[in-house]
Design an enzyme around this catalytic site. Structure first.
Site, PDB file in Angstrom:
ATOM      1  N   SER A  15      36.589  90.243  10.181  1.00  0.00           N
ATOM      2  CA  SER A  15      36.341  89.234   9.141  1.00  0.00           C
ATOM      3  C   SER A  15      37.581  88.388   8.839  1.00  0.00           C
ATOM      4  CB  SER A  15      35.880  89.927   7.855  1.00  0.00           C
ATOM      5  OG  SER A  15      35.771  88.979   6.826  1.00  0.00           O
ATOM      6  N   LEU A  16      37.360  87.083   8.704  1.00  0.00           N
ATOM      7  CA  LEU A  16      38.447  86.166   8.353  1.00  0.00           C
ATOM      8  C   LEU A  16      38.494  85.933   6.842  1.00  0.00           C
ATOM      9  CD1 LEU A  16      37.852  83.645  11.258  1.00  0.00           C
ATOM     10  CD2 LEU A  16      39.777  85.208  11.030  1.00  0.00           C
ATOM     11  N   SER A  17      37.528  86.515   6.114  1.00  0.00           N
ATOM     12  CA  SER A  17      37.464  86.269   4.669  1.00  0.00           C
ATOM     13  C   SER A  17      38.704  86.759   3.911  1.00  0.00           C
ATOM     14  CB  SER A  17      36.196  86.896   4.082  1.00  0.00           C
ATOM     15  OG  SER A  17      35.077  86.213   4.588  1.00  0.00           O
ATOM     16  N   LYS A  66      23.372  92.838   3.452  1.00  0.00           N
ATOM     17  CA  LYS A  66      22.989  91.754   2.539  1.00  0.00           C
ATOM     18  C   LYS A  66      21.618  91.952   1.874  1.00  0.00           C
ATOM     19  CE  LYS A  66      25.577  88.025   4.776  1.00  0.00           C
ATOM     20  NZ  LYS A  66      25.545  86.653   5.292  1.00  0.00           N
ATOM     21  N   ASP A 102      25.289  81.411   1.073  1.00  0.00           N
ATOM     22  CA  ASP A 102      25.274  81.023   2.498  1.00  0.00           C
ATOM     23  C   ASP A 102      24.582  79.673   2.741  1.00  0.00           C
ATOM     24  OD1 ASP A 102      26.682  83.132   3.653  1.00  0.00           O
ATOM     25  OD2 ASP A 102      24.894  84.379   3.875  1.00  0.00           O
ATOM     26  N   GLY A 129      16.313  84.639  11.223  1.00  0.00           N
ATOM     27  CA  GLY A 129      16.948  85.820  10.613  1.00  0.00           C
ATOM     28  C   GLY A 129      17.527  85.490   9.248  1.00  0.00           C
ATOM     29  N   GLY A 130      18.525  86.289   8.842  1.00  0.00           N
ATOM     30  CA  GLY A 130      19.089  86.165   7.493  1.00  0.00           C
ATOM     31  C   GLY A 130      19.711  84.804   7.232  1.00  0.00           C
ATOM     32  N   TYR A 221      30.908  80.335  14.804  1.00  0.00           N
ATOM     33  CA  TYR A 221      32.260  79.753  14.761  1.00  0.00           C
ATOM     34  C   TYR A 221      33.192  80.377  15.800  1.00  0.00           C
ATOM     35  CZ  TYR A 221      32.609  83.696  11.509  1.00  0.00           C
ATOM     36  OH  TYR A 221      32.515  84.928  10.924  1.00  0.00           O
TER      37      TYR A 221
HETATM   38  P1  NAP Z   1      19.870  87.992  12.266  1.00  0.00           P
HETATM   39  O1  NAP Z   1      19.335  88.197  10.897  1.00  0.00           O
HETATM   40  O2  NAP Z   1      20.012  89.150  13.175  1.00  0.00           O
HETATM   41  O3  NAP Z   1      18.922  86.883  12.987  1.00  0.00           O
HETATM   42  C1  NAP Z   1      19.161  86.458  14.283  1.00  0.00           C
HETATM   43  C2  NAP Z   1      18.046  85.501  14.752  1.00  0.00           C
HETATM   44  O4  NAP Z   1      18.400  85.036  16.039  1.00  0.00           O
HETATM   45  C3  NAP Z   1      16.677  86.148  14.865  1.00  0.00           C
HETATM   46  O5  NAP Z   1      15.712  85.218  14.459  1.00  0.00           O
HETATM   47  C4  NAP Z   1      16.575  86.454  16.356  1.00  0.00           C
HETATM   48  O6  NAP Z   1      15.263  86.329  16.887  1.00  0.00           O
HETATM   49  C5  NAP Z   1      17.384  85.352  16.983  1.00  0.00           C
HETATM   50  N1  NAP Z   1      17.971  85.858  18.226  1.00  0.00           N
HETATM   51  C6  NAP Z   1      18.841  86.899  18.342  1.00  0.00           C
HETATM   52  N2  NAP Z   1      19.175  87.082  19.650  1.00  0.00           N
HETATM   53  C7  NAP Z   1      18.477  86.154  20.346  1.00  0.00           C
HETATM   54  C8  NAP Z   1      18.375  85.838  21.734  1.00  0.00           C
HETATM   55  N3  NAP Z   1      19.071  86.507  22.649  1.00  0.00           N
HETATM   56  N4  NAP Z   1      17.564  84.802  22.085  1.00  0.00           N
HETATM   57  C9  NAP Z   1      16.867  84.115  21.157  1.00  0.00           C
HETATM   58  N5  NAP Z   1      16.926  84.371  19.819  1.00  0.00           N
HETATM   59  C10 NAP Z   1      17.716  85.371  19.429  1.00  0.00           C
HETATM   60  O7  NAP Z   1      21.309  87.320  12.222  1.00  0.00           O
HETATM   61  P2  NAP Z   1      21.920  86.334  11.098  1.00  0.00           P
HETATM   62  O8  NAP Z   1      22.550  87.128  10.023  1.00  0.00           O
HETATM   63  O9  NAP Z   1      20.887  85.340  10.735  1.00  0.00           O
HETATM   64  O10 NAP Z   1      23.122  85.653  11.919  1.00  0.00           O
HETATM   65  C11 NAP Z   1      22.847  84.847  13.030  1.00  0.00           C
HETATM   66  C12 NAP Z   1      24.107  84.162  13.534  1.00  0.00           C
HETATM   67  O11 NAP Z   1      24.687  83.359  12.524  1.00  0.00           O
HETATM   68  C13 NAP Z   1      25.223  85.108  14.000  1.00  0.00           C
HETATM   69  O12 NAP Z   1      25.789  84.538  15.144  1.00  0.00           O
HETATM   70  C14 NAP Z   1      26.212  85.063  12.855  1.00  0.00           C
HETATM   71  O13 NAP Z   1      27.532  85.299  13.273  1.00  0.00           O
HETATM   72  C15 NAP Z   1      26.063  83.623  12.390  1.00  0.00           C
HETATM   73  N6  NAP Z   1      26.428  83.435  10.984  1.00  0.00           N
HETATM   74  C16 NAP Z   1      27.407  82.523  10.692  1.00  0.00           C
HETATM   75  C17 NAP Z   1      27.765  82.312   9.381  1.00  0.00           C
HETATM   76  C18 NAP Z   1      28.864  81.323   9.062  1.00  0.00           C
HETATM   77  O14 NAP Z   1      29.423  81.405   7.966  1.00  0.00           O
HETATM   78  N7  NAP Z   1      29.172  80.380   9.922  1.00  0.00           N
HETATM   79  C19 NAP Z   1      27.121  83.017   8.346  1.00  0.00           C
HETATM   80  C20 NAP Z   1      26.097  83.913   8.685  1.00  0.00           C
HETATM   81  C21 NAP Z   1      25.764  84.120  10.011  1.00  0.00           C
HETATM   82  P3  NAP Z   1      14.145  87.487  16.745  1.00  0.00           P
HETATM   83  O15 NAP Z   1      13.551  87.233  15.389  1.00  0.00           O
HETATM   84  O16 NAP Z   1      13.220  87.203  17.840  1.00  0.00           O
HETATM   85  O17 NAP Z   1      14.862  88.803  16.849  1.00  0.00           O
END
Ligand code: NAP
Length: 283
Positions: A15-17, A66, A102, A129-130, A221
């Site tokens: 984490s970078l936080s 979360k 978020d 997802g989340g 990122y």
């Molecule tokens: P999550 O709840 O696990 O949801 C991931 C989503 O991506 C699901 O809908 C999943 O589809 C889909 N997915 C996963 N692997 C896949 C693949 N190989 N091909 C196609 N779809 C795929 O995760 P999340 O918490 O939403 O986070 C998702 C991403 O956002 C991560 O990379 C995380 O690091 C990034 N993120 C960034 C920030 C930021 O501050 N920039 C904040 C939060 C999250 P299914 O429903 O089919 O499983």
């Protein structure tokens, strides 16, 4: 004595936080310290009680806690409750309130960095997802009517659309139909982890249909430019990465703990610098 703000996640060492918030506390001369704690799911309740017992000012909550954290809080902001996830806790004399910054953080970053206003754009969100939930909730709150969800599992996209039915209509794209829709979108937002380090050669969609009038945003990122963004840039689309979301969600949490505006520019530079440094070591 310094007031502690914690971040709970599992894993958490990446984490970078802590660096980002400790810089902000220092720049504003605040008597706070931000510490990361690796909390396994079985210890989440004890970790939340520790916020009360040790009189922490608050906490950030990250993957995988979360959603599960909600049941241990005294109050959950209605927006966080609708999203179904909390990423920020504020402690007032042992009374713990949960918020989700978020989605707002993402939209602040998109609008400010690209100098745009979201109003009538056609938006395709990849993933359900989340992170997608937080972002889509905020898009619907802004009364955006043309929001499309494109997800690997249709059932998850349908659940999301049904959970949010009271806030607005969402179009669900099946894989076979998504390709035809790409060119018609104004903004494409990847919220899936596809393209994240170390899978640098992957993209969640075929980038051939991206064109110069579009905005392509990826909340990943690491790397700073995913394959999706590299390809979009080649097509002269405007691109936007996930650093701003990280910084702005942190700035909104900072305001909830301290009542003060966070030094966003300095936080952004620090996070970007750390990521560039990490990448130099990895590649
Ligand atoms: P999550 O709840 O696990 O949801 C991931 C989503 O991506 C699901 O809908 C999943 O589809 C889909 N997915 C996963 N692997 C896949 C693949 N190989 N091909 C196609 N779809 C795929 O995760 P999340 O918490 O939403 O986070 C998702 C991403 O956002 C991560 O990379 C995380 O690091 C990034 N993120 C960034 C920030 C930021 O501050 N920039 C904040 C939060 C999250 P299914 O429903 O089919 O499983």
């Amino acid at each position: 004595m310094k007031k502690t703000v914690a971040i709970y996640g599992n894993p958490i060492q990446q984490s970078l936080s802590p660096d980002m918030h400790n810089l902000a506390f220092k720049l504003l001369d605040l008597n706070y310290h931000y510490s990361a704690y690796d909390i396994i799911p079985e210890n989440l309740e004890a970790g939340i009680n520790a916020i009360r017992v040790l009189d922490f000012a608050g906490a950030n909550i990250t993957i995988p806690h979360k959603e599960k954290v909600i049941k241990f809080l005294d109050y959950v902001d209605p927006r966080a409750s609708a999203i179904g996830a909390v990423n920020t806790i504020v402690n007032k004399n042992g009374y713990l309130s949960g918020y989700n910054t978020d989605g707002d953080g993402y939209l602040h970053s998109l609008e400010e960095e690209l100098n745009i206003k979201l109003s009538k754009q056609k938006i395709m969100v990849i993933g359900a997802g989340g992170a997608a939930r937080a972002i889509i909730y905020c898009l619907l709150e802004k009364k955006l009517e043309d929001v499309y969800i494109f997800n690997r599992s249709i059932a998850k996209a349908e659940n999301l659309a049904s959970d949010f039915a009271n806030y607005g209509h969402l179009n669900i794209l099946e894989v076979s139909k998504a390709v035809d829709k790409i060119a018609g979108m104004d903004i494409i937002i990847n919220t899936s982890p596809v393209g994240m380090f170390p899978d640098l050669d992957q993209s969640p969609i075929d980038c051939e249909l991206i064109h110069s009038k579009q905005i392509v945003s990826d909340i990943i990122y690491n790397p700073l430019k995913t394959k999706l963004l590299i390809q979009a840039e080649k097509k002269s689309a405007k691109i936007h990465n996930g650093v701003g979301m990280l910084v702005h969600q942190g700035a909104l949490a900072f305001k909830l703990w301290t009542g003060l505006d966070a030094p966003i520019t300095e936080m952004y530079e620090l996070v970007k610098g750390k990521l560039l440094e990490q990448n130099k070591r990895k590649y």
